[in-house]
Design a protein around this motif. Structure first.
Motif, PDB file in Angstrom:
ATOM      1  N   LYS A  46      10.197  35.429 126.793  1.00 15.46           N
ATOM      2  CA  LYS A  46      10.830  35.043 128.062  1.00 15.46           C
ATOM      3  C   LYS A  46       9.801  35.049 129.199  1.00 15.46           C
ATOM      4  O   LYS A  46       9.769  34.125 130.021  1.00 15.46           O
ATOM      5  CB  LYS A  46      11.977  36.003 128.371  1.00 15.46           C
ATOM      6  CG  LYS A  46      12.739  35.662 129.606  1.00 15.46           C
ATOM      7  CD  LYS A  46      13.881  36.643 129.833  1.00 15.46           C
ATOM      8  CE  LYS A  46      14.595  36.356 131.130  1.00 15.46           C
ATOM      9  NZ  LYS A  46      15.618  37.357 131.415  1.00 15.46           N
ATOM     10  N   ARG A  47       8.953  36.088 129.255  1.00 18.11           N
ATOM     11  CA  ARG A  47       7.921  36.141 130.288  1.00 18.11           C
ATOM     12  C   ARG A  47       6.925  34.999 130.133  1.00 18.11           C
ATOM     13  O   ARG A  47       6.486  34.409 131.130  1.00 18.11           O
ATOM     14  CB  ARG A  47       7.192  37.478 130.230  1.00 18.11           C
ATOM     15  CG  ARG A  47       7.926  38.602 130.923  1.00 18.11           C
ATOM     16  CD  ARG A  47       7.048  39.832 131.075  1.00 18.11           C
ATOM     17  NE  ARG A  47       6.724  40.442 129.800  1.00 18.11           N
ATOM     18  CZ  ARG A  47       7.452  41.366 129.201  1.00 18.11           C
ATOM     19  NH1 ARG A  47       8.564  41.778 129.748  1.00 18.11           N
ATOM     20  NH2 ARG A  47       7.064  41.880 128.052  1.00 18.11           N
ATOM     21  N   ALA A  48       6.548  34.686 128.912  1.00 17.27           N
ATOM     22  CA  ALA A  48       5.604  33.586 128.682  1.00 17.27           C
ATOM     23  C   ALA A  48       6.198  32.257 129.130  1.00 17.27           C
ATOM     24  O   ALA A  48       5.500  31.423 129.721  1.00 17.27           O
ATOM     25  CB  ALA A  48       5.222  33.524 127.210  1.00 17.27           C
ATOM     26  N   LYS A  49       7.478  32.052 128.883  1.00 18.45           N
ATOM     27  CA  LYS A  49       8.141  30.813 129.295  1.00 18.45           C
ATOM     28  C   LYS A  49       8.207  30.715 130.824  1.00 18.45           C
ATOM     29  O   LYS A  49       7.947  29.656 131.394  1.00 18.45           O
ATOM     30  CB  LYS A  49       9.545  30.766 128.704  1.00 18.45           C
ATOM     31  CG  LYS A  49      10.308  29.518 129.024  1.00 18.45           C
ATOM     32  CD  LYS A  49      11.673  29.527 128.376  1.00 18.45           C
ATOM     33  CE  LYS A  49      12.458  28.294 128.738  1.00 18.45           C
ATOM     34  NZ  LYS A  49      13.814  28.337 128.177  1.00 18.45           N
ATOM     35  N   GLU A  50       8.517  31.825 131.497  1.00 18.73           N
ATOM     36  CA  GLU A  50       8.563  31.823 132.957  1.00 18.73           C
ATOM     37  C   GLU A  50       7.187  31.551 133.550  1.00 18.73           C
ATOM     38  O   GLU A  50       7.064  30.813 134.530  1.00 18.73           O
ATOM     39  CB  GLU A  50       9.089  33.164 133.464  1.00 18.73           C
ATOM     40  CG  GLU A  50      10.554  33.385 133.197  1.00 18.73           C
ATOM     41  CD  GLU A  50      11.007  34.793 133.543  1.00 18.73           C
ATOM     42  OE1 GLU A  50      10.148  35.638 133.916  1.00 18.73           O
ATOM     43  OE2 GLU A  50      12.216  35.062 133.427  1.00 18.73           O
ATOM     44  N   HIS A  51       6.132  32.130 132.951  1.00 20.60           N
ATOM     45  CA  HIS A  51       4.772  31.903 133.450  1.00 20.60           C
ATOM     46  C   HIS A  51       4.360  30.449 133.258  1.00 20.60           C
ATOM     47  O   HIS A  51       3.732  29.847 134.131  1.00 20.60           O
ATOM     48  CB  HIS A  51       3.799  32.847 132.746  1.00 20.60           C
ATOM     49  CG  HIS A  51       2.431  32.834 133.340  1.00 20.60           C
ATOM     50  ND1 HIS A  51       1.368  32.262 132.712  1.00 20.60           N
ATOM     51  CD2 HIS A  51       1.965  33.305 134.523  1.00 20.60           C
ATOM     52  CE1 HIS A  51       0.290  32.391 133.478  1.00 20.60           C
ATOM     53  NE2 HIS A  51       0.628  33.020 134.579  1.00 20.60           N
ATOM     54  N   LYS A  52       4.732  29.863 132.130  1.00 18.49           N
ATOM     55  CA  LYS A  52       4.414  28.460 131.874  1.00 18.49           C
ATOM     56  C   LYS A  52       5.117  27.562 132.887  1.00 18.49           C
ATOM     57  O   LYS A  52       4.524  26.608 133.398  1.00 18.49           O
ATOM     58  CB  LYS A  52       4.831  28.093 130.446  1.00 18.49           C
ATOM     59  CG  LYS A  52       4.481  26.693 130.049  1.00 18.49           C
ATOM     60  CD  LYS A  52       4.896  26.404 128.616  1.00 18.49           C
ATOM     61  CE  LYS A  52       4.599  24.965 128.261  1.00 18.49           C
ATOM     62  NZ  LYS A  52       5.052  24.636 126.909  1.00 18.49           N
ATOM     63  N   ASN A  53       6.363  27.868 133.193  1.00 15.80           N
ATOM     64  CA  ASN A  53       7.101  27.089 134.197  1.00 15.80           C
ATOM     65  C   ASN A  53       6.485  27.259 135.585  1.00 15.80           C
ATOM     66  O   ASN A  53       6.442  26.307 136.366  1.00 15.80           O
ATOM     67  CB  ASN A  53       8.570  27.496 134.217  1.00 15.80           C
ATOM     68  CG  ASN A  53       9.311  27.049 132.980  1.00 15.80           C
ATOM     69  OD1 ASN A  53       8.884  26.134 132.282  1.00 15.80           O
ATOM     70  ND2 ASN A  53      10.420  27.702 132.693  1.00 15.80           N
ATOM     71  N   LEU A  54       6.009  28.473 135.897  1.00 12.08           N
ATOM     72  CA  LEU A  54       5.362  28.714 137.179  1.00 12.08           C
ATOM     73  C   LEU A  54       4.109  27.865 137.310  1.00 12.08           C
ATOM     74  O   LEU A  54       3.906  27.200 138.323  1.00 12.08           O
ATOM     75  CB  LEU A  54       5.006  30.195 137.321  1.00 12.08           C
ATOM     76  CG  LEU A  54       4.111  30.570 138.499  1.00 12.08           C
ATOM     77  CD1 LEU A  54       4.866  30.440 139.805  1.00 12.08           C
ATOM     78  CD2 LEU A  54       3.563  31.966 138.324  1.00 12.08           C
TER      79      LEU A  54
END
Length: 111
Positions: A46-54
């Protein structure tokens, strides 16, 4: 002297072809895997997905913080690098992956 050392008696051997355990160890293994998934794998994904979106949504004018603690406003976005304006005369070229957070608009008023 044999009263100090108890006699060791061999246990009866299990019949040939009988399973050594009851299968309860599989419950522990499955339980461990479920706990591993819920506590480690899922939150990290979940954190990796949020960072990628950022990183994918970065645009000129965004205020961000880098992993080194440098806060600045994005002045130019390229494929792998971002130019941050940290003051009126100082611009830093950093990798996109070094950006860890986006700040609310107006946080950096001095720039």
């Amino acid at each position: 002297m044999s009263f100090l050392i108890p006699a060791a008696y061999a246990e009866a051997a299990a019949p040939a072809g009988a399973p050594p355990g009851t299968g309860f160890e599989w419950v522990f293994l499955v339980g461990f895997l479920v706990i591993f998934y819920l506590m480690i794998w899922r939150p990290q994904a979940k954190r990796a997905k949020e960072h990628k979106n950022l990183l994918g949504g970065l645009q000129k004018g965004d205020e961000v913080v880098t992993s080194g603690g440098i806060a600045g406003r994005v002045s130019k976005v390229a494929d792998d690098f971002v130019v941050l304006e940290v003051s009126d005369t100082v611009e830093l070229k950093i990798q996109k992956g070094a950006i860890v957070a986006s700040l609310p608009k107006g946080t950096l008023k001095a720039i």
